[in-house]
Motif scaffolding. Structure first.
Motif, PDB file in Angstrom:
ATOM      1  N   GLY A  81      34.504  52.371  49.484  1.00 25.29           N
ATOM      2  CA  GLY A  81      33.896  51.256  48.769  1.00 25.29           C
ATOM      3  C   GLY A  81      34.043  51.456  47.276  1.00 25.29           C
ATOM      4  N   LEU A  82      33.154  50.859  46.516  1.00 24.24           N
ATOM      5  CA  LEU A  82      33.225  50.998  45.062  1.00 24.24           C
ATOM      6  C   LEU A  82      32.744  52.383  44.656  1.00 24.24           C
ATOM      7  CD1 LEU A  82      31.845  47.591  43.777  1.00 24.24           C
ATOM      8  CD2 LEU A  82      34.212  48.340  43.958  1.00 24.24           C
ATOM      9  N   ASN A  83      33.368  52.905  43.615  1.00 27.20           N
ATOM     10  CA  ASN A  83      32.949  54.230  43.158  1.00 27.20           C
ATOM     11  C   ASN A  83      31.758  54.105  42.204  1.00 27.20           C
ATOM     12  OD1 ASN A  83      33.986  53.666  40.558  1.00 27.20           O
ATOM     13  ND2 ASN A  83      36.006  54.387  41.157  1.00 27.20           N
ATOM     14  N   GLY A  97      40.616  49.552  48.171  1.00 28.30           N
ATOM     15  CA  GLY A  97      40.981  48.171  47.940  1.00 28.30           C
ATOM     16  C   GLY A  97      42.228  47.770  48.718  1.00 28.30           C
ATOM     17  N   GLN A  98      43.214  48.646  48.716  1.00 29.91           N
ATOM     18  CA  GLN A  98      44.453  48.329  49.422  1.00 29.91           C
ATOM     19  C   GLN A  98      44.206  48.193  50.920  1.00 29.91           C
ATOM     20  OE1 GLN A  98      47.260  51.347  48.349  1.00 29.91           O
ATOM     21  NE2 GLN A  98      47.737  50.409  46.378  1.00 29.91           N
ATOM     22  N   THR A  99      43.412  49.077  51.481  1.00 33.30           N
ATOM     23  CA  THR A  99      43.117  49.017  52.909  1.00 33.30           C
ATOM     24  C   THR A  99      42.367  47.726  53.228  1.00 33.30           C
ATOM     25  OG1 THR A  99      42.990  51.418  52.968  1.00 33.30           O
ATOM     26  CG2 THR A  99      42.042  50.245  54.835  1.00 33.30           C
ATOM     27  N   SER A 100      41.462  47.344  52.356  1.00 32.15           N
ATOM     28  CA  SER A 100      40.708  46.110  52.547  1.00 32.15           C
ATOM     29  C   SER A 100      41.642  44.899  52.540  1.00 32.15           C
ATOM     30  CB  SER A 100      39.657  45.981  51.442  1.00 32.15           C
ATOM     31  OG  SER A 100      38.895  44.826  51.613  1.00 32.15           O
ATOM     32  N   LEU A 101      42.538  44.845  51.580  1.00 30.53           N
ATOM     33  CA  LEU A 101      43.495  43.740  51.519  1.00 30.53           C
ATOM     34  C   LEU A 101      44.436  43.751  52.720  1.00 30.53           C
ATOM     35  CD1 LEU A 101      44.324  43.709  47.717  1.00 30.53           C
ATOM     36  CD2 LEU A 101      42.982  42.025  48.993  1.00 30.53           C
ATOM     37  N   LYS A 102      44.802  44.938  53.173  1.00 34.94           N
ATOM     38  CA  LYS A 102      45.709  45.038  54.317  1.00 34.94           C
ATOM     39  C   LYS A 102      45.075  44.430  55.569  1.00 34.94           C
ATOM     40  CE  LYS A 102      48.674  48.338  56.785  1.00 34.94           C
ATOM     41  NZ  LYS A 102      48.683  47.537  57.983  1.00 34.94           N
ATOM     42  N   THR A 103      43.767  44.554  55.723  1.00 38.22           N
ATOM     43  CA  THR A 103      43.121  43.954  56.893  1.00 38.22           C
ATOM     44  C   THR A 103      43.281  42.434  56.885  1.00 38.22           C
ATOM     45  OG1 THR A 103      40.935  43.759  55.851  1.00 38.22           O
ATOM     46  CG2 THR A 103      41.393  45.797  57.090  1.00 38.22           C
ATOM     47  N   LEU A 104      43.363  41.846  55.695  1.00 38.37           N
ATOM     48  CA  LEU A 104      43.563  40.394  55.597  1.00 38.37           C
ATOM     49  C   LEU A 104      44.995  40.023  55.957  1.00 38.37           C
ATOM     50  CD1 LEU A 104      41.677  39.753  52.247  1.00 38.37           C
ATOM     51  CD2 LEU A 104      40.811  39.427  54.575  1.00 38.37           C
ATOM     52  N   VAL A 105      45.951  40.791  55.449  1.00 40.80           N
ATOM     53  CA  VAL A 105      47.364  40.530  55.717  1.00 40.80           C
ATOM     54  C   VAL A 105      47.671  40.738  57.194  1.00 40.80           C
ATOM     55  CG1 VAL A 105      49.717  41.312  55.202  1.00 40.80           C
ATOM     56  CG2 VAL A 105      48.048  41.081  53.356  1.00 40.80           C
ATOM     57  N   ASP A 106      47.035  41.710  57.799  1.00 39.58           N
ATOM     58  CA  ASP A 106      47.283  42.025  59.207  1.00 39.58           C
ATOM     59  C   ASP A 106      46.623  41.045  60.171  1.00 39.58           C
ATOM     60  OD1 ASP A 106      48.784  44.182  58.452  1.00 39.58           O
ATOM     61  OD2 ASP A 106      47.231  45.677  58.878  1.00 39.58           O
ATOM     62  N   LEU A 125      28.511  48.397  35.645  1.00 33.22           N
ATOM     63  CA  LEU A 125      27.715  47.183  35.836  1.00 33.22           C
ATOM     64  C   LEU A 125      26.291  47.389  35.321  1.00 33.22           C
ATOM     65  CD1 LEU A 125      28.874  46.136  39.430  1.00 33.22           C
ATOM     66  CD2 LEU A 125      29.438  44.994  37.264  1.00 33.22           C
ATOM     67  N   LEU A 126      25.721  48.550  35.626  1.00 33.21           N
ATOM     68  CA  LEU A 126      24.372  48.862  35.164  1.00 33.21           C
ATOM     69  C   LEU A 126      24.294  48.860  33.641  1.00 33.21           C
ATOM     70  CD1 LEU A 126      22.072  51.566  36.609  1.00 33.21           C
ATOM     71  CD2 LEU A 126      22.333  51.322  34.161  1.00 33.21           C
ATOM     72  N   LEU A 127      25.255  49.514  32.986  1.00 32.21           N
ATOM     73  CA  LEU A 127      25.242  49.590  31.529  1.00 32.21           C
ATOM     74  C   LEU A 127      25.462  48.208  30.911  1.00 32.21           C
ATOM     75  CD1 LEU A 127      24.975  51.305  29.027  1.00 32.21           C
ATOM     76  CD2 LEU A 127      27.412  51.816  29.169  1.00 32.21           C
ATOM     77  N   MET A 128      26.364  47.428  31.487  1.00 35.92           N
ATOM     78  CA  MET A 128      26.594  46.084  30.969  1.00 35.92           C
ATOM     79  C   MET A 128      25.317  45.262  31.088  1.00 35.92           C
ATOM     80  SD  MET A 128      29.457  43.191  31.925  1.00 35.92           S
ATOM     81  CE  MET A 128      29.381  43.632  33.624  1.00 35.92           C
ATOM     82  N   ALA A 129      24.636  45.352  32.240  1.00 34.68           N
ATOM     83  CA  ALA A 129      23.405  44.594  32.448  1.00 34.68           C
ATOM     84  C   ALA A 129      22.263  45.116  31.585  1.00 34.68           C
ATOM     85  CB  ALA A 129      23.004  44.626  33.916  1.00 34.68           C
ATOM     86  N   ALA A 130      22.308  46.397  31.243  1.00 34.17           N
ATOM     87  CA  ALA A 130      21.273  46.986  30.399  1.00 34.17           C
ATOM     88  C   ALA A 130      21.443  46.563  28.945  1.00 34.17           C
ATOM     89  CB  ALA A 130      21.311  48.516  30.506  1.00 34.17           C
ATOM     90  N   HIS A 179      29.687  43.172  55.575  1.00 31.89           N
ATOM     91  CA  HIS A 179      30.747  42.889  54.611  1.00 31.89           C
ATOM     92  C   HIS A 179      31.177  44.178  53.906  1.00 31.89           C
ATOM     93  CE1 HIS A 179      33.312  40.510  52.156  1.00 31.89           C
ATOM     94  NE2 HIS A 179      32.766  40.983  51.060  1.00 31.89           N
ATOM     95  N   THR A 180      32.404  44.170  53.418  1.00 31.86           N
ATOM     96  CA  THR A 180      32.990  45.367  52.820  1.00 31.86           C
ATOM     97  C   THR A 180      32.166  45.881  51.644  1.00 31.86           C
ATOM     98  OG1 THR A 180      34.373  44.156  51.271  1.00 31.86           O
ATOM     99  CG2 THR A 180      35.288  44.541  53.453  1.00 31.86           C
ATOM    100  N   ARG A 181      32.215  47.165  51.441  1.00 34.65           N
ATOM    101  CA  ARG A 181      31.475  47.785  50.337  1.00 34.65           C
ATOM    102  C   ARG A 181      32.193  47.643  49.009  1.00 34.65           C
ATOM    103  NH1 ARG A 181      30.774  52.806  54.100  1.00 34.65           N
ATOM    104  NH2 ARG A 181      32.975  52.668  53.726  1.00 34.65           N
ATOM    105  N   ASN A 182      33.391  47.083  49.022  1.00 34.30           N
ATOM    106  CA  ASN A 182      34.121  46.932  47.762  1.00 34.30           C
ATOM    107  C   ASN A 182      34.096  45.504  47.238  1.00 34.30           C
ATOM    108  OD1 ASN A 182      35.866  45.608  49.418  1.00 34.30           O
ATOM    109  ND2 ASN A 182      37.570  46.988  49.160  1.00 34.30           N
ATOM    110  N   PHE A 183      33.205  44.684  47.790  1.00 37.05           N
ATOM    111  CA  PHE A 183      32.981  43.282  47.407  1.00 37.05           C
ATOM    112  C   PHE A 183      34.110  42.354  47.841  1.00 37.05           C
ATOM    113  CE2 PHE A 183      30.653  44.808  43.319  1.00 37.05           C
ATOM    114  CZ  PHE A 183      29.598  45.295  44.064  1.00 37.05           C
ATOM    115  N   MET A 184      35.202  42.877  48.442  1.00 38.82           N
ATOM    116  CA  MET A 184      36.319  42.024  48.799  1.00 38.82           C
ATOM    117  C   MET A 184      36.082  41.449  50.156  1.00 38.82           C
ATOM    118  SD  MET A 184      39.142  44.421  46.967  1.00 38.82           S
ATOM    119  CE  MET A 184      40.549  43.953  47.817  1.00 38.82           C
TER     120      MET A 184
END
Length: 163
Positions: free
Chosen positions: A97-99, A1-10, A106-111, A158-163
């Motif tokens: 990306g997301l773990n 997540g931090q690396t993803s946000l850093k690409t925006l700041v940079d 998400l799966l359990l919530m949707a189930a 697009h990023t695998r972490n949804f950001m």
């Protein structure tokens, strides 16, 4: 997540950073928030997700309006937006990306339960979420004048972490 946000700041140009953040990132996050609202385990979580989605929708709308105006003045800016997506993808290609725990949650919530059939349905719903995220990105890219082919290619990067 931090690396993803850093690409925006940079990113040196505001319009490009805003495109990556609002049109792609927050737009993708909108799908996630509507998903959480739909499958929330309680009314409070559903309300929080709905209110957050309404706020994010304003950011996405502003981003699209801003970039539409920018592109109206400078249509040659569109390839630079596409290049930014590719650069960001390359910069994040080694990130995880997301773990699995996030997808499991998400799966359990949707189930809604631990039942075998419910979990299978939850899995289908998470797969649909991923499809909805891609479709939303494509639609926003089309609104900015990208072709169907370009929109599909850029959405897939697009990023695998949804950001």
């Amino acid at each position: 997540g931090q690396t993803s946000l850093k690409t925006l700041v940079d990113e040196p140009q505001f319009a490009i950073a805003w495109f990556l953040l609002s049109v792609l990132g927050e737009g993708t996050f909108l799908s996630l928030l509507w998903f959480i609202e739909r499958y929330a385990p309680d009314p409070v979580t559903a309300a929080v997700a709905r209110l957050a989605a309404q706020d994010e929708a304003r950011h996405v709308a502003f981003g699209l309006a801003h970039l539409t105006q920018h592109l109206a003045r400078d249509p040659e800016f569109r390839p630079r937006l596409a290049d930014a997506v590719r650069r960001r993808h390359d910069a994040l290609r080694h990130t995880a990306g997301l773990n699995d725990e996030v997808f499991d949650a998400l799966l359990l919530m949707a189930a809604g339960s631990w039942g075998h059939d419910a979990l299978r349905q939850g899995s289908r719903r998470v797969a649909q979420l991923m499809h909805d995220m891609d479709e939303g990105r494509r639609k926003r890219l089309l609104r900015l004048g990208f072709s169907e082919k370009e929109a599909a290619e850029l959405s897939a990067l697009h990023t695998r972490n949804f950001m």
